[in-house]
Design an enzyme around this catalytic site. Structure first.
Site, PDB file in Angstrom:
ATOM      1  N   ARG A  52       0.834  -1.211   0.000  1.00 31.15           N
ATOM      2  CA  ARG A  52       0.000   0.000   0.000  1.00 31.15           C
ATOM      3  C   ARG A  52       0.869   1.263   0.000  1.00 31.15           C
ATOM      4  O   ARG A  52       0.550   2.252  -0.664  1.00 31.15           O
ATOM      5  CB  ARG A  52      -0.953  -0.007   1.200  1.00 31.15           C
ATOM      6  CG  ARG A  52      -1.960   1.143   1.156  1.00 31.15           C
ATOM      7  CD  ARG A  52      -3.033   1.022   2.223  1.00 31.15           C
ATOM      8  NE  ARG A  52      -2.496   1.184   3.570  1.00 31.15           N
ATOM      9  CZ  ARG A  52      -3.218   1.038   4.686  1.00 31.15           C
ATOM     10  NH1 ARG A  52      -4.506   0.735   4.610  1.00 31.15           N
ATOM     11  NH2 ARG A  52      -2.663   1.215   5.860  1.00 31.15           N
ATOM     12  N   LYS A 151      -2.599   7.029   1.329  1.00 28.31           N
ATOM     13  CA  LYS A 151      -2.350   7.334   2.749  1.00 28.31           C
ATOM     14  C   LYS A 151      -1.274   8.415   2.793  1.00 28.31           C
ATOM     15  O   LYS A 151      -0.086   8.139   2.964  1.00 28.31           O
ATOM     16  CB  LYS A 151      -1.929   6.061   3.492  1.00 28.31           C
ATOM     17  CG  LYS A 151      -2.146   6.152   4.984  1.00 28.31           C
ATOM     18  CD  LYS A 151      -2.179   4.785   5.634  1.00 28.31           C
ATOM     19  CE  LYS A 151      -2.088   4.867   7.144  1.00 28.31           C
ATOM     20  NZ  LYS A 151      -3.183   5.579   7.790  1.00 28.31           N
ATOM     21  N   GLU A 184     -16.192   6.282   6.011  1.00 30.71           N
ATOM     22  CA  GLU A 184     -15.358   5.622   7.035  1.00 30.71           C
ATOM     23  C   GLU A 184     -15.263   6.565   8.222  1.00 30.71           C
ATOM     24  O   GLU A 184     -15.925   7.604   8.252  1.00 30.71           O
ATOM     25  CB  GLU A 184     -13.968   5.322   6.464  1.00 30.71           C
ATOM     26  CG  GLU A 184     -13.241   6.560   5.965  1.00 30.71           C
ATOM     27  CD  GLU A 184     -11.863   6.269   5.362  1.00 30.71           C
ATOM     28  OE1 GLU A 184     -11.269   5.227   5.674  1.00 30.71           O
ATOM     29  OE2 GLU A 184     -11.385   7.112   4.590  1.00 30.71           O
TER      30      GLU A 184
HETATM   31  N1  PXG Z   1      -9.273   4.923   7.315  1.00 31.11           N
HETATM   32  C1  PXG Z   1      -8.369   5.893   7.504  1.00 31.11           C
HETATM   33  C2  PXG Z   1      -8.666   7.258   7.031  1.00 31.11           C
HETATM   34  C3  PXG Z   1      -7.166   5.599   8.156  1.00 31.11           C
HETATM   35  O1  PXG Z   1      -6.256   6.557   8.346  1.00 31.11           O
HETATM   36  C4  PXG Z   1      -7.903   3.315   8.400  1.00 31.11           C
HETATM   37  C5  PXG Z   1      -9.057   3.663   7.733  1.00 31.11           C
HETATM   38  C6  PXG Z   1      -7.681   1.894   8.794  1.00 31.11           C
HETATM   39  O2  PXG Z   1      -6.696   1.302   7.953  1.00 31.11           O
HETATM   40  P1  PXG Z   1      -5.730   0.152   8.470  1.00 31.11           P
HETATM   41  O3  PXG Z   1      -4.902  -0.181   7.279  1.00 31.11           O
HETATM   42  O4  PXG Z   1      -4.938   0.704   9.599  1.00 31.11           O
HETATM   43  O5  PXG Z   1      -6.599  -0.966   8.894  1.00 31.11           O
HETATM   44  C7  PXG Z   1      -6.920   4.300   8.622  1.00 31.11           C
HETATM   45  C8  PXG Z   1      -5.651   3.954   9.331  1.00 31.11           C
HETATM   46  C9  PXG Z   1      -2.393   7.133  13.424  1.00 31.11           C
HETATM   47  C10 PXG Z   1      -2.787   5.942  12.643  1.00 31.11           C
HETATM   48  O6  PXG Z   1      -1.381   7.070  14.106  1.00 31.11           O
HETATM   49  C11 PXG Z   1      -3.775   6.032  11.689  1.00 31.11           C
HETATM   50  C12 PXG Z   1      -4.127   4.905  10.976  1.00 31.11           C
HETATM   51  C13 PXG Z   1      -3.504   3.715  11.232  1.00 31.11           C
HETATM   52  C14 PXG Z   1      -2.514   3.644  12.179  1.00 31.11           C
HETATM   53  C15 PXG Z   1      -2.144   4.775  12.887  1.00 31.11           C
HETATM   54  O7  PXG Z   1      -3.097   8.135  13.366  1.00 31.11           O
HETATM   55  N2  PXG Z   1      -5.113   5.032  10.049  1.00 31.11           N
END
Ligand code: PXG
Length: 286
Positions: A52, A151, A184
């Site tokens: 990703r 991301k 989301e």
């Molecule tokens: N939507 C958004 C907008 C995110 O930023 C997810 C869904 C979940 O994705 P994953 O791949 O983690 O299942 C995210 C993930 C942080 C932090 O420190 C943010 C995320 C993940 C880990 C840490 O703010 N966002």
């Protein structure tokens, strides 16, 4: 924690781990990142996170100065150097230092930063009782403005929505897309359960395709639960039997109230509990 941070090929003491104030990652949020969990000394779904990361970078025309295999090794070495058994990896790629202007051709040397640290989790009781969501008035970025599938280091869209949640003493906000559909949450994907069917918005709802989301879909399918990636509106969440969120930080967490409406009977339902259990077994062998 001894605190060694990887910066572009070197493991440096925390205090010396710095990038330029001319870095476009700082000046413009021009870069990409990943957040990854470490369980029992193993980096969880690292290949998917690396994939990703490279897709996000490709989308913003950022060339990462390491191969995916080299990146994987660098992450594992940073985790080992910090003695992290259970924790969190933040992988950041910035555009690098450049002139004061948007032109990416006037930058050089993208910076690769890998932080391996502990993670602050939601309080354990939220996993038992479930959390409460509010719908943010801030909509998710229009995919034609900035794809949510990237991301990127530009998280102000999500931060604006998160502020709305914390202003109301809630930990997460539900975000809708430009069509008014459920997208989301600010850092988590959303699932509902209706009549035994597990439903979650599809990628074209303008969401980040969460890696935890993918893992939970696979766990559900293996467990014989029907999964549908389907467009939904707020009404579907209000009348759902169950609701939960998934994310690297949150893992699987029940949501029992949205905009003051009680979901189901107001406590985490059987499908949510089952998936939470399966997820814990997958990550911790519990
Ligand atoms: N939507 C958004 C907008 C995110 O930023 C997810 C869904 C979940 O994705 P994953 O791949 O983690 O299942 C995210 C993930 C942080 C932090 O420190 C943010 C995320 C993940 C880990 C840490 O703010 N966002």
């Amino acid at each position: 924690m001894s605190g060694k941070v990887y910066v572009s090929g070197k493991l440096l003491p925390k205090e010396q781990a710095v990038v330029s104030v001319y870095d476009h990652g700082l000046l413009y949020g021009d870069g990409v990142f990943e957040g990854i969990r470490v369980y029992g000394g193993r980096v969880f779904l690292l290949d998917e996170h690396v994939e990703r990361l490279y897709e996000s970078a490709k989308a913003i025309r950022l060339e990462i100065p390491l191969s995916p295999a080299e990146m994987t090794t660098a992450v594992e070495e940073t985790v080992a150097a910090n003695g992290i058994a259970d924790g969190y990896v933040r992988l950041v790629i910035t555009r690098g230092a450049g002139t004061l202007g948007l032109d990416i051709r006037r930058t050089s040397h993208p910076q690769v930063i890998i932080i391996a640290d502990t993670i602050t989790l939601y309080p354990p009781e939220l996993y038992e009782k479930g959390l409460e969501l509010v719908t943010a008035s801030t909509i998710r970025n229009h995919p034609s403005a900035l794809s949510a599938r990237i991301k990127s280091l530009n998280y102000l869209n999500n931060i604006m929505a998160k502020i709305e949640a914390t202003d109301q003493d809630k930990v997460e906000a539900l975000m809708l897309n430009h069509k008014g559909e459920v997208a989301e949450c600010t850092g988590d994907n959303i699932f509902i359960v209706k009549q035994g069917v597990l439903k979650t918005p599809p990628p074209d709802a303008g969401i980040l395709e969460g890696i935890t989301r993918g893992a939970v879909i696979r766990l559900a399918q293996q467990d014989g639960i029907t999964v549908q990636q389907t467009t939904m509106v707020r009404h579907d969440v209000y009348v759902a039997d169950e609701c939960f969120l998934t994310g690297t930080a949150a893992e699987v967490i029940p949501a029992v109230k949205v905009d003051g409406r009680v979901i189901g009977d107001g406590s985490p339902g059987p499908v949510t509990r089952r998936l939470l259990d399966l997820f814990r077994r997958l990550t911790r062998g519990e």
